[in-house]
Design an enzyme around this catalytic site. Structure first.
Site, PDB file in Angstrom:
ATOM      1  N   HIS A  64     -29.180  36.960 -10.305  1.00 14.69           N
ATOM      2  CA  HIS A  64     -29.317  36.796  -8.859  1.00 14.69           C
ATOM      3  C   HIS A  64     -28.004  36.349  -8.209  1.00 14.69           C
ATOM      4  O   HIS A  64     -27.825  36.501  -6.998  1.00 14.69           O
ATOM      5  CB  HIS A  64     -30.466  35.834  -8.520  1.00 14.69           C
ATOM      6  CG  HIS A  64     -30.196  34.390  -8.798  1.00 14.69           C
ATOM      7  ND1 HIS A  64     -30.709  33.744  -9.900  1.00 14.69           N
ATOM      8  CD2 HIS A  64     -29.488  33.464  -8.108  1.00 14.69           C
ATOM      9  CE1 HIS A  64     -30.326  32.477  -9.867  1.00 14.69           C
ATOM     10  NE2 HIS A  64     -29.583  32.284  -8.796  1.00 14.69           N
ATOM     11  N   ASP A  93     -33.356  37.439 -15.681  1.00 18.95           N
ATOM     12  CA  ASP A  93     -32.318  36.915 -14.787  1.00 18.95           C
ATOM     13  C   ASP A  93     -31.084  36.472 -15.567  1.00 18.95           C
ATOM     14  O   ASP A  93     -30.450  35.467 -15.246  1.00 18.95           O
ATOM     15  CB  ASP A  93     -32.863  35.761 -13.936  1.00 18.95           C
ATOM     16  CG  ASP A  93     -31.995  35.484 -12.717  1.00 18.95           C
ATOM     17  OD1 ASP A  93     -31.175  36.346 -12.357  1.00 18.95           O
ATOM     18  OD2 ASP A  93     -32.142  34.393 -12.131  1.00 18.95           O
ATOM     19  N   SER A 163     -26.272  27.952 -10.399  1.00 19.76           N
ATOM     20  CA  SER A 163     -26.936  29.058 -11.095  1.00 19.76           C
ATOM     21  C   SER A 163     -25.954  29.779 -12.004  1.00 19.76           C
ATOM     22  O   SER A 163     -24.866  30.177 -11.580  1.00 19.76           O
ATOM     23  CB  SER A 163     -27.513  30.052 -10.084  1.00 19.76           C
ATOM     24  OG  SER A 163     -28.558  29.480  -9.349  1.00 19.76           O
TER      25      SER A 163
END
Length: 249
Positions: A64, A93, A163
């Site tokens: 993402h 992911d 992230s």
């Protein structure tokens, strides 16, 4: 009894001393966690996150982080490299980048099956572009949504921009990739298990093989429909040649 207590205490202290300090863990890991960012077709910066070096020229991040990105860059301090997307496991992911002439050291991969609730962990990433932000916490829980492999819930604080960063054990081994923060409350942070990093190549290869088989099956079905009675795609042919001019061989 006192002697036994002293022996146990000495063993406990020896084990504690054998573990590297938080300062030493950070010093070792900092060169292996990079700032990942990208620009769109209009040269606008549209995404930022973190990435962990897992092999020569290989950096793993969250997929993402790369959403809507046309060009990918990895950066640490004033050093910037152009990266290429090599593998994308969107279901988990987890994406892997390939970088030419990239010499940053790779981290040591741990084993998610060895992760226990209550153990100390460190998070290292680049929240809001603040490079090499290091925090400490513990494994709060192991969550298994839909019966799948457990995600690692941790109290180690991290925020947007982390992230794709790393979650490490006290020995500095990578046990997870920091992925998302629960919006409902503080310190509800989650990482995907390091096993998903280790498996990405095999999963992509398996997906490509399934795709080839599906395309072959469609081609076979089309050939049968267009030419009934003809051998299907993938069949073996036997060829025989006779040369009558030279003995009929």
């Amino acid at each position: 009894m006192r002697a036994f207590t002293l022996v146990v205490l000495a063993a406990f202290q020896a084990a504690a001393w054998a573990q590297p300090s938080a300062e030493k863990v950070f010093e070792t890991l900092a060169p292996s966690v990079w700032y990942v960012w990208g620009i769109d077709s209009g040269e606008r910066r549209v995404s930022q996150g973190s990435g962990v070096v897992v092999g020569p020229g290989k950096v793993v991040t969250n997929c993402h982080v790369l959403s809507k990105v046309r060009h990918i860059y990895v950066q640490r301090e004033n050093v910037i490299y152009i990266a290429r997307l090599e593998h994308a496991d969107a279901e988990r992911d987890v994406c892997q980048l390939d970088i030419k002439n990239f010499t940053a050291p790779a981290v040591t991969l741990g084993n998610a099956r060895d992760v226990k609730v209550g153990q100390k962990v460190y998070a290292l990433g680049n929240p809001q572009g603040l490079e090499s932000t290091f925090s400490e916490g513990m494994v709060s829980a192991l969550r298994s949504p839909d019966g799948k492999e457990p995600l690692i819930q941790t109290s180690a604080p991290f925020s947007q921009g982390s992230s794709g960063g790393g979650l490490f054990d006290v020995e500095g081994r990578l046990v997870g990739i920091t992925t998302f923060i629960h919006r409902g409350g503080g310190n509800l942070n989650f990482a995907v298990p390091v096993d998903w990093v280790r498996e990405i190549g095999d999963r992509i290869q398996a997906a490509e093989e399934r795709k080839k088989q599906q395309l072959a099956a469609r081609a076979t079905a089309g050939a049968v429909a267009l030419a009934p009675g003809m051998p299907a795609a993938g069949s073996s042919w036997q060829y025989r040649y006779s040369d009558r001019a030279f003995g009929g061989r």
